[in-house]
Enzyme design. Structure first.
Site, short mmCIF file in Angstrom:
data_model
loop_
_atom_site.label_atom_id
_atom_site.label_comp_id
_atom_site.label_asym_id
_atom_site.label_seq_id
_atom_site.Cartn_x
_atom_site.Cartn_y
_atom_site.Cartn_z
N VAL A 56 0.84 -1.20 0.00
CA VAL A 56 0.00 0.00 0.00
C VAL A 56 0.87 1.24 0.00
O VAL A 56 1.88 1.32 0.70
CB VAL A 56 -0.96 0.03 1.21
CG1 VAL A 56 -2.00 -1.06 1.10
CG2 VAL A 56 -0.22 -0.08 2.52
N ASP A 57 0.48 2.20 -0.81
CA ASP A 57 1.12 3.50 -0.79
C ASP A 57 0.63 4.22 0.47
O ASP A 57 -0.43 3.90 1.00
CB ASP A 57 0.72 4.27 -2.06
CG ASP A 57 1.52 5.54 -2.23
OD1 ASP A 57 2.66 5.58 -1.74
OD2 ASP A 57 1.00 6.49 -2.83
N LYS A 58 1.41 5.17 0.97
CA LYS A 58 1.01 5.88 2.19
C LYS A 58 0.02 7.00 1.88
O LYS A 58 -1.11 7.00 2.35
CB LYS A 58 2.23 6.44 2.92
CG LYS A 58 1.88 7.22 4.20
CD LYS A 58 3.11 7.64 4.95
CE LYS A 58 3.82 8.80 4.27
NZ LYS A 58 3.07 10.07 4.35
#
Length: 748
Positions: free
Chosen positions: A437-439
């Site tokens: 997951v990207d932040k």
């Protein structure tokens, strides 16, 4: 129904029929043609409709009819909000009731004596009465079956209608000859009284039961598309347009154009996608996101067509109309995904491709064995068992097992804001064990704000002013946060020149004749500027989960601007659900490691990969795949596009009208991690459902064919009547559809 797939024999070619055309095998499994959806408008009178087979999306026709491969009724390619054409269902229903009305007295006439209902008719009289009762059933009522039977022969595409047509024609034709010219039959066809057996009741009851199966199946198939029909029905029918002279008029949705100003009153549906220019309200977006809580909307906020306005009133400007609206694009995506083919279906296709020839061979062998070794009348026993084999073996349940579940699952997903690009994405998501997951925008709100400004010389406003000036030309969320922060502090932002963006590092520009650098440590270090006076403060800010950006003016370190992006309220619950689903969650971000680890600590994420350039996210995905993991990547669908494409399943976190439908296997209408957990649950439920269907279909045919052939007769004296075989065949298809429809009520 999808009883077979003749690609494997090379029979496919271009054997068209009544406007059908079938592409070669290479295109058969390619992505289907785009589906154009115009919401709120009707096709022009001269517009050509297009039809396709639900089981063979490569088939296209300019008129209704049946599939030249499997004989299944074609359906419109372009979904509409209009009620579905039920003419075939009505026709089959009428044929069924008339067939049943004639088959019941025919059964009483032929078998009534077994239960004390002896009509008293014998010999030639009885034979002619049976013929009179069976003829309408086996000619008029069965006519659609014969059309499909002869199509299958013409197209060299054997399918279930080949078997049904063959069985009914043999039984009915044999009985007609036995009635009109009984003397031509040898003794092996004659019973103890010297009479030739008649099978009018078997032929008529088979037709009635197959018609019953068709009626039940067509009704059930209508329910599989209910989700799509429901989505289409959500669109507003009219819009209230504000004319240039200030008048307000109600217009059809098809007459709304880009740039039109529209008033949305309390309780109205938002007509199209656009931006609020005046007023405010709370809007119910549950039809798109599955989230019941209304969303507050103010001037400048985007609104989406078909959502429902609350108690407020507002004026909006139309920014997407017709097929460009989010709802239309969702319907288009769902329609294409429902017609795509899952990899698991290849097994059923391969089996079905060989199935019909093998069944006919088994029927012939069964006839021969009974003719040689069976009890008298041997040929009559052989004929009846061969017909039972042909009828019970119809592989429609096998063909329906996968596509029908995919259709229901994709529609169910759309209702909860989970859009699958194709059937392959549904199948792959079940196997995912690692989620990257990207932040920013995924774990966090994606709406960062300036929290701290530090200046070496104490003039914090000057540092923020310079930073905002160079960031004004950028559309990056952090850039917008800095500009907003300066405006909130009433700073007049000057223009910058010679703007340059350095990928993964920051930006450079000239402000008031001075060169301003804003970015990470690498950008400033590349310019040979000393950051020793700022390092400790930057580290402290990062340890608190903030993104610290250095500012240098005219070759000297000037200060730090810190930005923080709040964690989404739903993220904690979402991560717990993902862990419960057995997924390993890894944060991948271009942000500084200390900042990323601070966020990860708050969320309980064990593994963090930080300081990753957008292009390097692909390498991160590849490394995990080499280790044997099945990887899903969740990102914004734009910057993360290469990584989304490389992952086994790319998941685009859509936000309103900016939804990135084209960039990933799965798109979440609401950018919410909880939807990933729901998508995984739906995928697993769907694959379980498909495997149940395939198991039932294989076991049904594996058990039914030997039973019909009479393998138990030497041990038990049991024989399977063709009528019972027809009932079992019809119910097998209906049971597969019924099992698939359970997905509509599954707990997701």
């Amino acid at each position: 129904m999808q009883p077979n797939h003749p690609d494997h024999h090379g029979h496919h070619g271009h054997h068209g029929h009544h406007g059908h055309h079938v592409h070669d095998h290479a295109s058969a499994h390619a992505v289907t043609q785009p589906v154009t959806v115009e919401l709120g408008s009707k096709p022009s009178p001269g517009a050509a409709a297009e039809y396709t087979c639900p089981m063979h999306p490569e088939v296209r026709s300019d008129r209704p009819g049946s599939c030249p491969i499997c004989g299944m009724s074609l359906e419109p390619v372009r979904p509409t909000a209009e009620p579905a054409d039920d003419s075939e269902l009505r026709s089959m229903t009428v044929r069924f009731w008339i067939s049943a009305a004639l088959a019941v007295p025919l059964l009483i006439l032929t078998m009534g004596s077994m239960v004390g209902l002896d009509i008293g008719l014998t010999g030639r009289t009885r034979a002619y009465v049976e013929l009179a009762l069976a003829a309408p059933v086996c000619t008029w009522a069965a006519w659609p079956f014969y059309v499909r039977f002869f199509q299958s022969l013409k197209n060299r595409s054997p399918n279930m209608w080949t078997l049904i047509g063959l069985g009914v024609l043999v039984a009915f034709g044999f009985s007609i000859v036995a009635t009109l010219a009984p003397t031509i039959f040898p003794a092996a066809f004659r019973g103890h009284g010297g009479e030739v057996g008649l099978y009018f009741e078997a032929a008529a009851v088979i037709v009635a039961l197959v018609l019953l199966g068709q009626v039940l199946e067509l009704r059930a198939r209508g329910r599989t598309g209910a989700a799509l029909q429901q989505l289409l029905g959500l669109a507003a029918k009219q819009a209230r347009r504000i004319e240039p002279d200030g008048r307000e008029v109600d217009v059809e949705l098809s007459h709304v154009h880009l740039g039109d100003r529209l008033r949305v009153r309390p309780g109205d549906k938002v007509p199209v996608d656009g931006v609020i220019e005046e007023g405010s309200s709370n809007v119910d977006e549950s039809m798109l996101t599955g989230e019941p809580m209304p969303v507050s909307k103010n001037v400048g906020d985007r609104v989406v067509g078909a959502t429902i306005n609350g108690t407020g009133s507002f004026v909006m400007r139309a920014e997407a109309v017709g097929s460009e609206t989010l709802l239309a694009r969702i319907v288009e995506l769902v329609a294409q995904a429902q017609r795509s083919r899952a990899p698991i279906q290849k097994l059923a296709d391969h089996v079905a491709g060989w199935f019909v020839p093998i069944v006919i061979a088994i029927a012939l062998v069964s006839f021969a064995v009974w003719a040689v070794f069976g009890p008298d009348p041997r040929l009559a026993h052989g004929l009846i068992n061969a017909i039972a084999v042909v009828i019970i073996a119809c592989p429609c349940a096998l063909g329906l097992a996968t596509p029908i579940s995919i259709m229901v699952a994709v529609g169910r997903g759309a209702q909860i804001g989970v859009l699958f690009r194709d059937a392959q994405a549904v199948e792959r998501l079940e196997k995912v064990d690692t989620l990257f997951v990207d932040k920013t925008g995924t774990l966090t709100e994606g709406r960062p704000a300036v929290t701290d400004v530090f200046a070496v010389d104490g003039d914090e406003l000057a540092v923020l002013r310079a930073a905002a000036a160079v960031e004004r030309g950028s559309e990056h969320p952090l850039a917008q946060a800095i500009v907003n922060g300066a405006e909130a502090r009433k700073i007049t932002i000057p223009a910058s020149t010679q703007f340059e963006s350095v990928t993964g590092k920051g930006v450079i520009g000239t402000v008031d004749g001075k060169v301003v650098l804003l970015g990470n440590r690498a950008l400033i270090a590349d310019a040979g500027i000393d950051l020793s006076t700022l390092s400790d403060r930057a580290d402290a800010l990062r340890a608190d989960g903030k993104t610290a950006m250095f500012v240098a003016i005219d070759g000297r370190a000037a200060g730090i601007v810190a930005v923080s992006d709040p964690i989404k309220a739903s993220t904690h619950d979402a991560l717990r659900a993902l862990r419960e689903a057995g997924l390993r969650v890894v944060m991948v971000t271009g942000d500084n490691r200390r900042t990323a680890e601070a966020v990860a600590r708050k969320l309980g994420i064990d593994q963090v990969i930080a300081d990753v350039m957008p292009a390097d996210k692909v390498r991160v995905v590849e490394d995990a795949q080499r280790e044997g993991h099945v990887v899903a990547m969740a990102g914004d669908g734009i910057n993360d596009a290469p990584a989304l494409a490389k992952a086994d399943v790319g998941i685009a976190m859509g936000t309103g009208t900016d939804i990135a439908i084209e960039s990933a296997g799965v798109t979440l209408v609401k950018g919410d991690l909880r939807s990933i957990a729901r998508a995984v649950t739906l995928s697993r439920a769907t694959m379980r459902n498909i495997k149940q269907n395939l198991f039932f279909a294989f076991v049904y045919n594996a058990a039914g064919i030997p039973l019909a052939a009479g393998v138990l007769y030497p041990f038990t004296g049991w024989l399977l009547s063709p009528m019972i075989a027809a009932l079992a065949m019809s119910l097998s298809s209906v049971s597969v559809i019924g099992n698939a429809l359970r997905l509509r009520r599954a707990s997701i």
